[in-house]
Design a protein around this motif. Structure first.
Motif, short mmCIF file in Angstrom:
data_model
loop_
_atom_site.label_atom_id
_atom_site.label_comp_id
_atom_site.label_asym_id
_atom_site.label_seq_id
_atom_site.Cartn_x
_atom_site.Cartn_y
_atom_site.Cartn_z
N HIS A 1 0.85 -1.20 0.00
CA HIS A 1 0.00 0.00 0.00
C HIS A 1 0.89 1.25 0.00
N PRO A 2 1.80 1.40 -0.96
CA PRO A 2 2.80 2.47 -0.85
C PRO A 2 2.22 3.87 -0.94
N VAL A 3 2.74 4.75 -0.10
CA VAL A 3 2.47 6.18 -0.19
C VAL A 3 3.81 6.91 -0.10
N CYS A 4 3.83 8.12 -0.65
CA CYS A 4 5.03 8.95 -0.59
C CYS A 4 4.66 10.27 0.08
N ARG A 5 5.66 11.01 0.50
CA ARG A 5 5.43 12.29 1.17
C ARG A 5 5.98 13.42 0.30
N LEU A 6 5.13 14.42 0.08
CA LEU A 6 5.56 15.64 -0.61
C LEU A 6 5.64 16.76 0.41
N TYR A 7 6.67 17.60 0.27
CA TYR A 7 6.92 18.65 1.25
C TYR A 7 6.59 20.02 0.67
N GLY A 8 5.89 20.81 1.46
CA GLY A 8 5.57 22.18 1.11
C GLY A 8 6.43 23.15 1.91
N PRO A 9 6.01 24.39 2.00
CA PRO A 9 6.78 25.38 2.77
C PRO A 9 6.74 25.08 4.26
N GLY A 10 7.83 25.41 4.95
CA GLY A 10 7.89 25.20 6.39
C GLY A 10 7.78 23.73 6.73
N ARG A 11 6.85 23.40 7.62
CA ARG A 11 6.66 22.02 8.07
C ARG A 11 5.49 21.35 7.36
N ASP A 12 4.99 21.99 6.31
CA ASP A 12 3.84 21.45 5.60
C ASP A 12 4.24 20.23 4.77
N SER A 13 3.40 19.20 4.78
CA SER A 13 3.64 18.02 3.95
C SER A 13 2.32 17.30 3.71
N VAL A 14 2.31 16.45 2.70
CA VAL A 14 1.12 15.67 2.37
C VAL A 14 1.56 14.28 1.94
N ARG A 15 0.77 13.29 2.33
CA ARG A 15 1.03 11.89 1.93
C ARG A 15 0.08 11.53 0.79
N LEU A 16 0.62 10.90 -0.24
CA LEU A 16 -0.18 10.51 -1.39
C LEU A 16 0.11 9.06 -1.77
N PRO A 17 -0.90 8.34 -2.25
CA PRO A 17 -0.61 7.00 -2.80
C PRO A 17 0.39 7.12 -3.94
N CYS A 18 1.15 6.07 -4.18
CA CYS A 18 2.13 6.14 -5.25
C CYS A 18 2.41 4.75 -5.83
N PHE A 19 2.88 4.74 -7.06
CA PHE A 19 3.54 3.60 -7.65
C PHE A 19 5.02 3.73 -7.34
N ALA A 20 5.70 2.62 -7.11
CA ALA A 20 7.14 2.64 -6.83
C ALA A 20 7.80 1.57 -7.70
N SER A 21 8.89 1.94 -8.37
CA SER A 21 9.53 0.98 -9.26
C SER A 21 11.05 1.09 -9.16
N ASP A 22 11.69 -0.03 -9.51
CA ASP A 22 13.14 -0.02 -9.73
C ASP A 22 13.38 -0.85 -10.99
N ALA A 23 14.60 -1.29 -11.21
CA ALA A 23 14.93 -1.96 -12.46
C ALA A 23 14.29 -3.34 -12.60
N ARG A 24 13.82 -3.93 -11.49
CA ARG A 24 13.36 -5.32 -11.55
C ARG A 24 11.93 -5.54 -11.10
N GLN A 25 11.31 -4.51 -10.51
CA GLN A 25 9.95 -4.70 -10.03
C GLN A 25 9.24 -3.36 -9.86
N ALA A 26 7.93 -3.43 -9.77
CA ALA A 26 7.10 -2.27 -9.47
C ALA A 26 6.05 -2.67 -8.45
N VAL A 27 5.76 -1.75 -7.54
CA VAL A 27 4.74 -1.98 -6.51
C VAL A 27 3.60 -1.01 -6.77
N LEU A 28 2.38 -1.55 -6.86
CA LEU A 28 1.20 -0.74 -7.14
C LEU A 28 0.59 -0.22 -5.84
N PRO A 29 -0.04 0.96 -5.90
CA PRO A 29 -0.78 1.42 -4.71
C PRO A 29 -2.02 0.56 -4.49
#
Length: 228
Positions: A166-194
């Motif tokens: 169930h991968p999610v990533c974090r995006l950072y805004g100004p100051g201490r602001d941030s948001v978590r979003l679902p994401c796809f994650a991949s490397d050379a040999r595999q990918a993980v779906l949200p």
């Protein structure tokens, strides 16, 4: 310093294992050449499972999940749907209401081939009823150049498509602001779906060398900058 440019589109094209695939904002993966739709971590009946345990969570998530699948079928006309594990959430999910909704949904899409690659929740929930006509297999299930799995792993000859995290990533805004979003994650040999399912939560993945994240938000998928 200017913020890095992020390429964006409603769906994002990637090339894995020499094949063109589309990362969809509905948190699914579309392989046009094979006419296959890949779905990870549907977790049908999770809310029903929590209610059976006395938790006052809202209902309707099964119908929401099936309605989103209807939309994907209408827009892509897949010949096959591959569920990458965790189709039903638990044994408590097998309520008459959930099973009737699944039966009605399958009847509408009776001409589409469907395959479930067993995940850890499937081992506890049991296989879907035979009347749903879903082929159930253990990982890895080899389809074209892809090894369809539930658990992330590597394969000697095929590019792995997996779920489970169930991968999610974090995006950072100004100051201490941030948001978590679902994401796809991949490397050379595999990918993980949200996780596709509603009411599933997510696990914050840390960046690693050679890994790419593709965030999902606002009906858009976009590639995050590569790690330095």
């Amino acid at each position: 310093m200017a913020a890095p440019h992020l390429s964006s589109a409603p769906a994002l094209a990637v090339h894995w294992a020499g094949e063109l695939l589309h990362l969809l904002p509905e948190r699914a993966l579309w392989w046009p050449a094979g006419r296959v739709l890949f779905i990870a971590d549907l977790h049908i009946g999770k809310a029903a499972t929590y209610r059976a345990l006395g938790q006052p969570v809202p209902g309707g998530t099964t119908q929401q999940n099936l309605a989103r699948l209807d939309g994907l079928v209408a827009s892509h006309a897949p010949e096959r749907i591959v569920f990458l594990g965790d189709f039903l959430h638990a044994a408590q999910a097998r309520t008459p209401q959930v099973l009737e909704a699944l039966a009605a949904w399958r009847a509408v899409h009776r001409d589409i081939g469907m395959t479930l690659v067993r995940g850890n929740h499937d081992s506890r929930a049991g296989d879907p009823p035979d009347t749903l006509r879903i082929e159930v297999v253990d990982e890895p299930c080899l389809i074209g150049p892809f090894a369809c799995c539930h658990h992330p792993q590597t394969h000697a000859t095929h590019f792995v498509l997996a779920g489970h995290l169930h991968p999610v990533c974090r995006l950072y805004g100004p100051g201490r602001d941030s948001v978590r979003l679902p994401c796809f994650a991949s490397d050379a040999r595999q990918a993980v779906l949200p996780a596709f399912g509603e009411f599933t939560g997510g696990w914050l993945m840390e960046r690693a060398p050679g890994q790419r994240f593709y965030a999902v938000g606002g009906q858009t998928v976009w590639a995050l900058p590569e790690s330095p």
